[in-house]
Design a protein around this motif. Structure first.
Motif, PDB file in Angstrom:
ATOM      1  N   MET A  25       0.673  -1.404   0.016  1.00  0.00           N
ATOM      2  CA  MET A  25       0.263   0.162   0.029  1.00  0.00           C
ATOM      3  C   MET A  25       0.882   1.484   0.163  1.00  0.00           C
ATOM      4  SD  MET A  25      -2.692   1.195   3.297  1.00  0.00           S
ATOM      5  CE  MET A  25      -3.580  -0.573   2.845  1.00  0.00           C
ATOM      6  N   GLU A  52      -6.460  -0.869   1.572  1.00  0.00           N
ATOM      7  CA  GLU A  52      -6.415  -1.040  -0.190  1.00  0.00           C
ATOM      8  C   GLU A  52      -7.212  -0.707  -1.362  1.00  0.00           C
ATOM      9  OE1 GLU A  52      -3.051  -2.033  -1.736  1.00  0.00           O
ATOM     10  OE2 GLU A  52      -2.351  -0.657  -0.198  1.00  0.00           O
ATOM     11  N   VAL A  53      -8.451  -1.416  -0.934  1.00  0.00           N
ATOM     12  CA  VAL A  53      -9.226  -1.952  -2.127  1.00  0.00           C
ATOM     13  C   VAL A  53     -10.441  -0.005  -1.603  1.00  0.00           C
ATOM     14  CG1 VAL A  53     -11.308  -2.651  -2.004  1.00  0.00           C
ATOM     15  CG2 VAL A  53      -9.592  -3.905  -0.926  1.00  0.00           C
ATOM     16  N   ASN A  93      -6.910  -8.803  -2.171  1.00  0.00           N
ATOM     17  CA  ASN A  93      -6.945  -8.264  -0.912  1.00  0.00           C
ATOM     18  C   ASN A  93      -7.725  -8.780  -0.060  1.00  0.00           C
ATOM     19  OD1 ASN A  93      -6.609  -4.686  -2.996  1.00  0.00           O
ATOM     20  ND2 ASN A  93      -5.108  -6.058  -1.856  1.00  0.00           N
ATOM     21  N   ASP A 138      -7.187  -7.333  -8.307  1.00  0.00           N
ATOM     22  CA  ASP A 138      -6.857  -6.782  -6.628  1.00  0.00           C
ATOM     23  C   ASP A 138      -8.013  -7.175  -6.097  1.00  0.00           C
ATOM     24  OD1 ASP A 138      -4.386  -6.714  -9.169  1.00  0.00           O
ATOM     25  OD2 ASP A 138      -4.546  -4.297  -8.883  1.00  0.00           O
ATOM     26  N   LEU A 192      -5.138  -4.098   4.108  1.00  0.00           N
ATOM     27  CA  LEU A 192      -6.460  -4.767   3.456  1.00  0.00           C
ATOM     28  C   LEU A 192      -7.281  -4.087   2.595  1.00  0.00           C
ATOM     29  CD1 LEU A 192      -4.876  -8.816   3.123  1.00  0.00           C
ATOM     30  CD2 LEU A 192      -3.950  -6.620   1.959  1.00  0.00           C
ATOM     31  N   LYS A 195      -8.507   0.148  -5.286  1.00  0.00           N
ATOM     32  CA  LYS A 195      -9.681  -0.611  -6.239  1.00  0.00           C
ATOM     33  C   LYS A 195     -11.102   0.061  -6.568  1.00  0.00           C
ATOM     34  CE  LYS A 195      -5.915  -2.893  -5.077  1.00  0.00           C
ATOM     35  NZ  LYS A 195      -5.053  -2.663  -4.255  1.00  0.00           N
ATOM     36  N   GLU A 202       0.311  -8.366   0.711  1.00  0.00           N
ATOM     37  CA  GLU A 202       0.954  -6.808   0.497  1.00  0.00           C
ATOM     38  C   GLU A 202       1.287  -6.404   1.503  1.00  0.00           C
ATOM     39  OE1 GLU A 202       0.717  -3.012  -2.288  1.00  0.00           O
ATOM     40  OE2 GLU A 202      -1.168  -4.218  -1.622  1.00  0.00           O
ATOM     41  N   GLU A 232      -0.704  -9.200  -3.757  1.00  0.00           N
ATOM     42  CA  GLU A 232      -2.024  -8.333  -2.804  1.00  0.00           C
ATOM     43  C   GLU A 232      -2.383  -9.319  -1.838  1.00  0.00           C
ATOM     44  OE1 GLU A 232      -3.351  -5.727  -4.171  1.00  0.00           O
ATOM     45  OE2 GLU A 232      -1.742  -5.052  -6.001  1.00  0.00           O
ATOM     46  N   ARG A 233      -3.124 -10.435  -2.464  1.00  0.00           N
ATOM     47  CA  ARG A 233      -3.135 -11.112  -1.036  1.00  0.00           C
ATOM     48  C   ARG A 233      -2.470 -11.258  -0.409  1.00  0.00           C
ATOM     49  NH1 ARG A 233      -3.264 -16.915  -3.810  1.00  0.00           N
ATOM     50  NH2 ARG A 233      -5.814 -16.875  -5.006  1.00  0.00           N
TER      51      ARG A 233
END
Length: 381
Positions: free
Chosen positions: A1, A273-274, A297, A293, A270, A278, A189, A186-187
């Motif tokens: 991130m 992050e989305v 996440n 992605d 995570l 995303k 990060e 991404e899983r």
């Protein structure tokens, strides 16, 4: 991130937009800071802490953002490796960060706009006693470490498929291999980010570059493939560099500092992050593979949660019941954008309309709020 954060201006605009349009900003924690909490007051130009010395073990930061910009608070080792962090703390809000620290020197950083090194305070954790954990939490950490390593190992082969296509100048093959090469990263990060120096090399976007930083990594190649539509000598050199940097990541994953609270906080990261990349379409702005992605996440967050759930459910059954519900709802929502639930062939994000993006945002928000309480549930007595 860290490397795919929005620019300061974009971050402010995004927070405002999410508040007004999608509702995807985080609400303040209901109960911020117990009597033993370290109070952290973040402003646009300062980071004040109520204690610079505290007992090692489980530490709670009661964070208040009195600045005008979205901010982030991190607990750092002296070499800038991340112990734990809390992102997307909006102006005028309060949040709690629960972390596990050993005795030693640390820094607490407040990062206005979630860009750069921010403002820092040196602190010290004292006492040599190790944290007493439920044995199941040690098992969870061990299992998560294996998961993170497996994701890194699997990523290397997928990345090689991608970079080989780049080196061969095969645009179509490189485009096809691009999104799958990012899934393992991404899983997991937050683990990669904890090292501090790898993420900016491989996952930075143009608007996330620091002054003087060269643009390398996936997103530079993404631009070459979808925007520039060409693969030349420079891109082949970038492919070689991506291989090298991700090999470094793979070899270092086993040395990452992982605790039950860092797993819980990482799951929340995570979801952040989305929310900031995303859902907004900022992450994969050229390829529009944001939903790939997005799914990765969510899968990474769910993996950490499932490993911690046996303990968390005993400490806070209502919380885990809500998390089960919201993970299932978000997974079902994502499934609407792929025909085969076993594949990662998702709808191109530029085909997802405003109303559907709001629905996705609402789903993220509904999960992020209870997920922010997981770390506290893990350490509850």
């Amino acid at each position: 991130m860290r490397a795919v954060r929005l620019s300061v201006a974009t971050a402010v605009a995004t927070v405002a937009a999410l508040t007004a349009v999608t509702g995807c900003t985080e609400k303040s924690d209901a109960k911020t800071g117990g009597s033993g909490a370290i109070k952290v007051t973040a402003t646009d130009d300062s980071c004040e802490v109520s204690k610079t010395e505290f007992p090692a073990g489980h530490v709670e930061l009661a964070v208040e953002n009195k600045g005008s910009r979205v901010t982030e608070v991190e607990i750092l080792f002296p070499d800038d490796r991340i112990v734990s962090e809390r992102e997307n703390i909006g102006p005028g809000t309060q949040h709690t960060l629960t972390a596990e620290v050993k005795s030693g020197d640390y820094r607490i950083a407040c990062i206005p706009g979630m860009k750069g090194k921010g403002h820092r305070q040196d602190v010290k954790a004292t006492g040599g006693k190790a944290v007493k954990r439920d044995p199941r939490l040690d098992e969870a950490v061990a299992a998560y470490r294996q998961y993170a390593q497996a994701q890194a190992d699997e990523t290397l082969s997928k990345v090689t498929t991608f970079t080989d296509a780049v080196r061969e100048g095969d645009l179509a093959a490189a485009k096809k291999a691009y999104a799958p090469s990012r899934i393992g990263w991404e899983r997991t990060e937050p683990v990669a980010e904890s090292f501090g120096d790898i993420d900016p090399k491989v996952d930075v976007r143009a608007d996330g570059l620091e002054e003087g930083q060269k643009w390398t990594g996936w997103h530079r190649l993404e631009k070459a493939l979808w925007d520039d539509k060409k693969l030349g000598k420079a891109e082949k050199t970038l492919a070689d560099q991506l291989d090298t940097d991700l090999k470094d990541w793979q070899q270092r994953v086993g040395k990452a500092e992982i605790t039950p609270t860092s797993m819980a906080n990482g799951a929340k990261e995570l979801l952040d992050e989305v929310a900031t990349g995303k859902v907004t379409g900022e992450e994969e702005r050229y390829s529009h593979t944001d939903l790939v992605d997005f799914k990765a996440n969510v899968e990474g967050a769910e993996k950490a949660y499932e490993l911690l759930k046996p303990v968390a459910s005993e400490n806070d059954a209502a919380l885990t019941k809500e998390l089960d519900k919201q993970f299932a709802a978000l997974d079902a929502l994502l499934d609407k954008y792929r025909e085969d639930k076993t594949s990662y062939d998702f709808t191109s994000y530029d085909k997802v309309g405003k109303a559907d993006r709001k629905e996705l945002s609402d789903g993220v928000n509904a999960l992020a709020e209870p997920l922010s309480k997981l770390a506290a549930a893990v350490v509850s007595k």
